[in-house]
Motif scaffolding. Structure first.
Motif, PDB file in Angstrom:
ATOM      1  N   UNK A  88       0.799  -1.325   0.169  1.00  0.00           N
ATOM      2  CA  UNK A  88       0.235  -0.086   0.099  1.00  0.00           C
ATOM      3  C   UNK A  88       0.783   1.284  -0.004  1.00  0.00           C
ATOM      4  N   UNK A  89       2.138   1.173  -0.108  1.00  0.00           N
ATOM      5  CA  UNK A  89       2.925   2.198   0.041  1.00  0.00           C
ATOM      6  C   UNK A  89       2.602   3.138  -1.234  1.00  0.00           C
ATOM      7  N   UNK A  90       2.729   4.686  -1.151  1.00  0.00           N
ATOM      8  CA  UNK A  90       2.641   5.309  -2.196  1.00  0.00           C
ATOM      9  C   UNK A  90       3.760   5.331  -3.075  1.00  0.00           C
ATOM     10  N   UNK A  91       3.950   5.089  -4.394  1.00  0.00           N
ATOM     11  CA  UNK A  91       5.196   4.949  -5.058  1.00  0.00           C
ATOM     12  C   UNK A  91       5.013   5.692  -6.291  1.00  0.00           C
ATOM     13  N   UNK A  92       6.047   6.501  -6.468  1.00  0.00           N
ATOM     14  CA  UNK A  92       6.236   7.214  -7.826  1.00  0.00           C
ATOM     15  C   UNK A  92       7.430   6.445  -8.638  1.00  0.00           C
ATOM     16  N   UNK A  93       6.973   6.248  -9.604  1.00  0.00           N
ATOM     17  CA  UNK A  93       7.994   5.728 -10.540  1.00  0.00           C
ATOM     18  C   UNK A  93       8.398   6.577 -11.679  1.00  0.00           C
ATOM     19  N   UNK A  94       9.588   6.698 -12.085  1.00  0.00           N
ATOM     20  CA  UNK A  94      10.247   7.683 -12.916  1.00  0.00           C
ATOM     21  C   UNK A  94      10.843   6.954 -14.181  1.00  0.00           C
ATOM     22  N   UNK A  95      10.345   7.327 -15.304  1.00  0.00           N
ATOM     23  CA  UNK A  95      11.204   7.019 -16.639  1.00  0.00           C
ATOM     24  C   UNK A  95      11.511   8.137 -17.507  1.00  0.00           C
ATOM     25  N   UNK A  96      12.507   8.178 -17.989  1.00  0.00           N
ATOM     26  CA  UNK A  96      12.927   9.154 -19.226  1.00  0.00           C
ATOM     27  C   UNK A  96      14.296   8.726 -19.756  1.00  0.00           C
ATOM     28  N   UNK A  97      14.342   9.257 -20.791  1.00  0.00           N
ATOM     29  CA  UNK A  97      15.698   9.102 -21.581  1.00  0.00           C
ATOM     30  C   UNK A  97      16.898   9.658 -20.735  1.00  0.00           C
ATOM     31  N   UNK A  98      18.046   9.093 -20.732  1.00  0.00           N
ATOM     32  CA  UNK A  98      19.333   9.548 -19.963  1.00  0.00           C
ATOM     33  C   UNK A  98      19.455  10.899 -20.171  1.00  0.00           C
ATOM     34  N   UNK A  99      19.863  11.632 -19.272  1.00  0.00           N
ATOM     35  CA  UNK A  99      20.066  12.731 -19.239  1.00  0.00           C
ATOM     36  C   UNK A  99      19.001  14.006 -18.902  1.00  0.00           C
ATOM     37  N   UNK A 100      17.609  13.190 -18.856  1.00  0.00           N
ATOM     38  CA  UNK A 100      16.349  13.759 -18.756  1.00  0.00           C
ATOM     39  C   UNK A 100      16.137  14.362 -17.359  1.00  0.00           C
ATOM     40  N   UNK A 101      16.901  13.789 -16.320  1.00  0.00           N
ATOM     41  CA  UNK A 101      16.875  14.162 -14.916  1.00  0.00           C
ATOM     42  C   UNK A 101      16.145  13.578 -14.102  1.00  0.00           C
ATOM     43  N   UNK A 102      15.811  12.320 -14.447  1.00  0.00           N
ATOM     44  CA  UNK A 102      15.034  11.563 -13.566  1.00  0.00           C
ATOM     45  C   UNK A 102      15.728  11.257 -12.154  1.00  0.00           C
ATOM     46  N   UNK A 103      16.986  11.289 -12.008  1.00  0.00           N
ATOM     47  CA  UNK A 103      17.743  10.823 -10.769  1.00  0.00           C
ATOM     48  C   UNK A 103      17.776  12.125 -10.043  1.00  0.00           C
ATOM     49  N   UNK A 104      18.267  13.245 -10.960  1.00  0.00           N
ATOM     50  CA  UNK A 104      18.248  14.600 -10.041  1.00  0.00           C
ATOM     51  C   UNK A 104      16.639  14.863  -9.217  1.00  0.00           C
ATOM     52  N   UNK A 105      15.824  14.653 -10.104  1.00  0.00           N
ATOM     53  CA  UNK A 105      14.128  15.066  -9.491  1.00  0.00           C
ATOM     54  C   UNK A 105      13.889  13.942  -8.364  1.00  0.00           C
ATOM     55  N   UNK A 106      14.632  12.828  -8.229  1.00  0.00           N
ATOM     56  CA  UNK A 106      14.339  11.927  -7.389  1.00  0.00           C
ATOM     57  C   UNK A 106      15.078  12.044  -6.034  1.00  0.00           C
ATOM     58  N   UNK A 107      16.319  12.497  -6.360  1.00  0.00           N
ATOM     59  CA  UNK A 107      17.566  12.855  -5.252  1.00  0.00           C
ATOM     60  C   UNK A 107      16.906  14.197  -4.463  1.00  0.00           C
ATOM     61  N   UNK A 108      16.649  15.195  -5.301  1.00  0.00           N
ATOM     62  CA  UNK A 108      16.541  16.627  -4.760  1.00  0.00           C
ATOM     63  C   UNK A 108      15.225  16.896  -4.185  1.00  0.00           C
ATOM     64  N   UNK A 109      14.176  16.394  -4.914  1.00  0.00           N
ATOM     65  CA  UNK A 109      12.766  17.000  -4.742  1.00  0.00           C
ATOM     66  C   UNK A 109      11.776  15.690  -3.989  1.00  0.00           C
ATOM     67  N   UNK A 110      12.417  14.548  -4.155  1.00  0.00           N
ATOM     68  CA  UNK A 110      11.622  13.584  -3.062  1.00  0.00           C
ATOM     69  C   UNK A 110      12.384  12.985  -2.227  1.00  0.00           C
ATOM     70  N   UNK A 111      13.603  12.712  -2.438  1.00  0.00           N
ATOM     71  CA  UNK A 111      14.780  12.041  -1.320  1.00  0.00           C
ATOM     72  C   UNK A 111      15.034  13.190  -0.418  1.00  0.00           C
ATOM     73  N   UNK A 112      15.444  14.298  -1.072  1.00  0.00           N
ATOM     74  CA  UNK A 112      15.982  15.367  -0.354  1.00  0.00           C
ATOM     75  C   UNK A 112      15.435  16.020   0.861  1.00  0.00           C
ATOM     76  N   UNK A 113      13.826  15.891   0.631  1.00  0.00           N
ATOM     77  CA  UNK A 113      13.033  16.749   1.538  1.00  0.00           C
ATOM     78  C   UNK A 113      12.597  15.473   2.673  1.00  0.00           C
ATOM     79  N   UNK A 114      13.276  14.558   2.593  1.00  0.00           N
ATOM     80  CA  UNK A 114      13.282  13.216   3.477  1.00  0.00           C
ATOM     81  C   UNK A 114      11.660  12.729   3.538  1.00  0.00           C
TER      82      UNK A 114
END
Length: 184
Positions: free
Chosen positions: A2-28
């Protein structure tokens, strides 16, 4: 699950990892898992060394997905299950590259939402050209495979993953990490 899960897809260089790290994980609020991380770890285990080029990982990923196109997603779900997260813990899963991975994640998580991250070709090239030592031809070859052109059904199919997205994010601007109102 039942966890709320966001999956990210995109071409390399699109910024998926940055969005995950800065905006989703970064705010804890989110815990991050990555299909790419699983792929890199398995590559090292089987080859005794890290990959040299993106192409190495692309071909290895295809090999792993050959008998089960959701193989990498299943490995990530095993990691999530082993972590014993509470049902309230939010999760972000990065590096989704095949529609079978999406189908498996949707079947596993009742609250799964796929975000497609888009960035123009020229912007992505600028972001990753150092990784390619300036070789646009090598970038184009990897881009071709990544999008799924002439790839087997179990191969990378990022273009097809976009058709499954619940939300598309445009990531053509640089992120200003000091401003909470910055565009991404």
């Amino acid at each position: 699950m039942n966890n709320f899960v966001i999956g990210l897809t995109g071409a390399f260089g699109s910024g998926c990892s940055k969005i995950a790290d800065v905006f989703l994980v970064g705010n804890k609020q989110y815990v991050k898992y990555s299909l790419s991380k699983v792929l890199k770890e398995e590559y090292i285990t089987r080859n005794g060394k890290a990959h040299e080029k993106r192409k190495d990982l692309q071909l290895f990923g295809n090999e792993l997905r050959k008998t089960d196109a959701a193989y990498l997603a299943k490995k990530v779900v095993e990691d999530i299950t082993a972590a014993g997260l509470s049902p309230e813990q939010c999760v972000v899963i990065d590096s989704i590259r095949n529609p079978s991975e999406i189908a498996f994640l949707r079947d596993t998580f009742t609250n799964f939402y796929l975000f497609g991250v888009f960035a123009d070709y020229a912007i992505r090239w600028e972001r990753v050209k150092e990784d390619y030592e300036g070789s646009i031809d090598e970038f184009n070859d990897d881009e071709y495979r990544d999008q799924g052109l002439n790839e087997p059904e179990y191969g990378q199919k990022v273009s097809n993953c976009f058709f499954e997205a619940d939300l598309i994010l445009s990531n053509n601007q640089s992120i200003n990490f000091t401003s909470p109102n910055s565009a991404y």
